[in-house]
Design a protein around this motif. Structure first.
Motif, PDB file in Angstrom:
ATOM      1  N   VAL A 145       0.859  -1.192   0.000  1.00 58.79           N
ATOM      2  CA  VAL A 145       0.000   0.000   0.000  1.00 58.79           C
ATOM      3  C   VAL A 145       0.893   1.238   0.000  1.00 58.79           C
ATOM      4  O   VAL A 145       1.427   1.653   1.026  1.00 58.79           O
ATOM      5  CB  VAL A 145      -0.976   0.012   1.198  1.00 58.79           C
TER       6      VAL A 145
ATOM      7  N   THR B 217      -1.169  -4.763   2.784  1.00 60.64           N
ATOM      8  CA  THR B 217       0.087  -5.215   3.373  1.00 60.64           C
ATOM      9  C   THR B 217       1.224  -4.245   3.073  1.00 60.64           C
ATOM     10  O   THR B 217       1.266  -3.623   2.011  1.00 60.64           O
ATOM     11  CB  THR B 217       0.503  -6.630   2.879  1.00 60.64           C
TER      12      THR B 217
ATOM     13  N   SER C  32       6.686  -2.251   6.440  1.00 58.01           N
ATOM     14  CA  SER C  32       6.951  -1.392   7.603  1.00 58.01           C
ATOM     15  C   SER C  32       5.715  -1.240   8.486  1.00 58.01           C
ATOM     16  O   SER C  32       4.596  -1.036   7.979  1.00 58.01           O
ATOM     17  CB  SER C  32       7.425  -0.014   7.134  1.00 58.01           C
TER      18      SER C  32
ATOM     19  N   PRO D 243       7.259  -2.418 -10.016  1.00 52.20           N
ATOM     20  CA  PRO D 243       7.417  -3.480 -11.030  1.00 52.20           C
ATOM     21  C   PRO D 243       8.622  -4.383 -10.775  1.00 52.20           C
ATOM     22  O   PRO D 243       8.538  -5.598 -10.923  1.00 52.20           O
ATOM     23  CB  PRO D 243       7.595  -2.697 -12.337  1.00 52.20           C
TER      24      PRO D 243
ATOM     25  N   ALA E 128       3.405  -1.330 -14.358  1.00 50.21           N
ATOM     26  CA  ALA E 128       3.818  -1.218 -15.749  1.00 50.21           C
ATOM     27  C   ALA E 128       4.892  -2.273 -15.949  1.00 50.21           C
ATOM     28  O   ALA E 128       5.715  -2.493 -15.072  1.00 50.21           O
ATOM     29  CB  ALA E 128       4.408   0.171 -15.984  1.00 50.21           C
TER      30      ALA E 128
ATOM     31  N   THR F  25      -2.011   9.073 -12.559  1.00 50.49           N
ATOM     32  CA  THR F  25      -1.895   9.732 -11.239  1.00 50.49           C
ATOM     33  C   THR F  25      -3.151  10.498 -10.792  1.00 50.49           C
ATOM     34  O   THR F  25      -3.402  10.544  -9.595  1.00 50.49           O
ATOM     35  CB  THR F  25      -0.686  10.692 -11.181  1.00 50.49           C
TER      36      THR F  25
HETATM   37  N1  NAP Z   1       2.038   5.988  -8.748  1.00 50.09           N
HETATM   38  C1  NAP Z   1       1.567   6.032  -9.984  1.00 50.09           C
HETATM   39  O1  NAP Z   1       1.255   7.079 -10.524  1.00 50.09           O
HETATM   40  C2  NAP Z   1       1.343   4.776 -10.773  1.00 50.09           C
HETATM   41  C3  NAP Z   1       0.691   4.850 -12.011  1.00 50.09           C
HETATM   42  C4  NAP Z   1       0.471   3.665 -12.723  1.00 50.09           C
HETATM   43  C5  NAP Z   1       0.901   2.451 -12.199  1.00 50.09           C
HETATM   44  N2  NAP Z   1       1.542   2.421 -11.002  1.00 50.09           N
HETATM   45  C6  NAP Z   1       2.022   1.128 -10.501  1.00 50.09           C
HETATM   46  O2  NAP Z   1       1.517   0.911  -9.202  1.00 50.09           O
HETATM   47  C7  NAP Z   1       2.466   0.145  -8.453  1.00 50.09           C
HETATM   48  C8  NAP Z   1       2.712   0.855  -7.130  1.00 50.09           C
HETATM   49  O3  NAP Z   1       3.269   2.139  -7.397  1.00 50.09           O
HETATM   50  P1  NAP Z   1       3.315   3.242  -6.252  1.00 50.09           P
HETATM   51  O4  NAP Z   1       3.695   4.505  -6.899  1.00 50.09           O
HETATM   52  O5  NAP Z   1       2.071   3.154  -5.423  1.00 50.09           O
HETATM   53  O6  NAP Z   1       4.566   2.670  -5.397  1.00 50.09           O
HETATM   54  P2  NAP Z   1       4.906   2.932  -3.873  1.00 50.09           P
HETATM   55  O7  NAP Z   1       4.303   4.194  -3.386  1.00 50.09           O
HETATM   56  O8  NAP Z   1       6.375   2.715  -3.724  1.00 50.09           O
HETATM   57  O9  NAP Z   1       4.152   1.731  -3.125  1.00 50.09           O
HETATM   58  C9  NAP Z   1       4.626   0.415  -3.088  1.00 50.09           C
HETATM   59  C10 NAP Z   1       4.384  -0.119  -1.673  1.00 50.09           C
HETATM   60  O10 NAP Z   1       4.751  -1.492  -1.646  1.00 50.09           O
HETATM   61  C11 NAP Z   1       5.184  -1.787  -0.315  1.00 50.09           C
HETATM   62  N3  NAP Z   1       5.954  -3.017  -0.419  1.00 50.09           N
HETATM   63  C12 NAP Z   1       7.169  -3.188  -0.966  1.00 50.09           C
HETATM   64  N4  NAP Z   1       7.530  -4.482  -0.876  1.00 50.09           N
HETATM   65  C13 NAP Z   1       6.523  -5.135  -0.275  1.00 50.09           C
HETATM   66  C14 NAP Z   1       6.305  -6.498   0.089  1.00 50.09           C
HETATM   67  N5  NAP Z   1       7.214  -7.420  -0.134  1.00 50.09           N
HETATM   68  N6  NAP Z   1       5.148  -6.812   0.692  1.00 50.09           N
HETATM   69  C15 NAP Z   1       4.221  -5.877   0.931  1.00 50.09           C
HETATM   70  N7  NAP Z   1       4.356  -4.571   0.609  1.00 50.09           N
HETATM   71  C16 NAP Z   1       5.506  -4.205   0.020  1.00 50.09           C
HETATM   72  C17 NAP Z   1       5.965  -0.560   0.117  1.00 50.09           C
HETATM   73  O11 NAP Z   1       5.884  -0.329   1.510  1.00 50.09           O
HETATM   74  P3  NAP Z   1       6.927  -1.018   2.512  1.00 50.09           P
HETATM   75  O12 NAP Z   1       8.277  -0.575   2.048  1.00 50.09           O
HETATM   76  O13 NAP Z   1       6.555  -0.546   3.875  1.00 50.09           O
HETATM   77  O14 NAP Z   1       6.728  -2.474   2.341  1.00 50.09           O
HETATM   78  C18 NAP Z   1       5.217   0.576  -0.600  1.00 50.09           C
HETATM   79  O15 NAP Z   1       4.321   1.260   0.269  1.00 50.09           O
HETATM   80  C19 NAP Z   1       3.737   0.051  -9.297  1.00 50.09           C
HETATM   81  O16 NAP Z   1       3.836  -1.243  -9.840  1.00 50.09           O
HETATM   82  C20 NAP Z   1       3.550   1.097 -10.362  1.00 50.09           C
HETATM   83  O17 NAP Z   1       4.125   0.709 -11.604  1.00 50.09           O
HETATM   84  C21 NAP Z   1       1.756   3.550 -10.272  1.00 50.09           C
END
Ligand code: NAP
Length: 273
Positions: A13, A37, A40, A75, A101, A125
């Motif tokens: 999340v 999940t 942290s 990803p 992606a 976004t």
């Molecule tokens: N943001 C955008 O605009 C956007 C647009 C299109 C697609 N996406 C896609 O959406 C996905 C998420 O992007 P985001 O920007 O939301 O990334 P983000 O803010 O970095 O969120 C990813 C989350 O995953 C958690 N995490 C990492 N490893 C984990 C594990 N083993 N088990 C459980 N949780 C875990 C991290 O928290 P902890 O470190 O506490 O575990 C972090 O909060 C990506 O694949 C991205 O390509 C994002």
């Protein structure tokens, strides 16, 4: 939400998952049916406090009771996270929705142990303001009911469209995923020009944003075709006509088309990398 409420598990999340969870809760989805999940404890606490959802670090335990698993880690982490959960996923076989992606349906299926119902989703976004656009692609294993569940989840943060082929993900990136940046660039250029005309940075910024907002609301709320809206502002021989002529002669349409094709090409290259 009119559909029955499936149990949702968000794996990771962060920005995107929290935007979707926020939209779901705002639309009346029961927080009790959502688990998120994170590794942290701080983030687990944050989402418990903010949304009232269940949170844990235990991905396996979470997917064991979920009907829909939304994969929302970065990803590059997807393979290790999904592979580690594969025994638990194979037990219950929930629908997987990947927001990442890059990883294809075939790779995701392989990592998850095979024979899974999988939806690939590409949100943008503005989903964070419930103004998003998402493209969805489903593999053959996804049932009609599961498609409706996926749609309901993404509709909580904007609109979504089904893509007939997985390659459509590249196209949705060009027309919606990357596209907010095109509008920002246009506004950036207008702000710069406004400053050259003597407006302060703050005023020029506010004028550009408010004009963009007004134009978007006119297009969305009046239901009038954008070509007609443009005509309504463009009196023959007037000031707007001169500005539009300058855009057309400068090849704005070809530039936009070229930019979208460049985005598609890059998305294809990144998927292969
Ligand atoms: N943001 C955008 O605009 C956007 C647009 C299109 C697609 N996406 C896609 O959406 C996905 C998420 O992007 P985001 O920007 O939301 O990334 P983000 O803010 O970095 O969120 C990813 C989350 O995953 C958690 N995490 C990492 N490893 C984990 C594990 N083993 N088990 C459980 N949780 C875990 C991290 O928290 P902890 O470190 O506490 O575990 C972090 O909060 C990506 O694949 C991205 O390509 C994002």
């Amino acid at each position: 939400m009119t559909l029955s409420t499936p149990k949702l598990a968000f794996i990771g999340v962060g920005n995107m998952a929290s935007a979707i969870i926020g939209g779901l809760i705002a639309n009346g989805y029961p927080a009790d049916s959502i688990t998120g999940t994170n590794r942290s404890e701080e983030k687990q606490q944050l989402w418990r406090d903010k949304f009232g959802i269940h949170t844990t670090h235990d991905n396996d335990l979470t997917v064991e009771t979920a009907d829909v698993v939304i994969l929302a880690v970065k990803p590059q982490m997807m393979e290790s996270v999904v592979s580690a959960m594969s025994p638990a996923l194979q037990q219950r076989k929930p629908m997987l929705i990947s927001l990442a992606a890059g990883p294809t349906v075939e790779s995701l299926d392989q990592w998850a142990g095979g024979d899974m119902a999988i939806v690939r989703c590409m949100p943008n976004t503005p989903s964070m303001l419930q103004c998003g656009v998402a493209g969805l692609y489903a593999n053959q294993k996804v049932s009609l009911e599961q498609k409706q569940q996926a749609e309901a989840i993404l509709n909580a943060v904007g609109i979504c469209r089904w893509l007939e082929a997985e390659s459509g993900i590249d196209s949705i990136i060009a027309v919606a995923g990357s596209a907010p940046a095109y509008y920002y660039l246009f506004m950036e250029a207008m702000i710069e020009s406004g400053k050259k005309l003597g407006f302060s940075h703050e005023d020029s910024t506010e004028l550009a944003i408010q004009t963009a907002l007004g134009a978007v609301r006119m297009a969305k709320e009046t239901g009038t075709d954008v070509v007609e809206l443009r005509r309504q502002v463009t009196s023959p021989g007037g000031t707007t006509a001169e500005a539009i002529r300058t855009f057309e002669e400068g090849g704005l349409r070809q530039l936009i088309d070229g930019a979208m094709h460049a985005a598609i090409k890059r998305s294809q290259e990144l998927a292969k990398a």
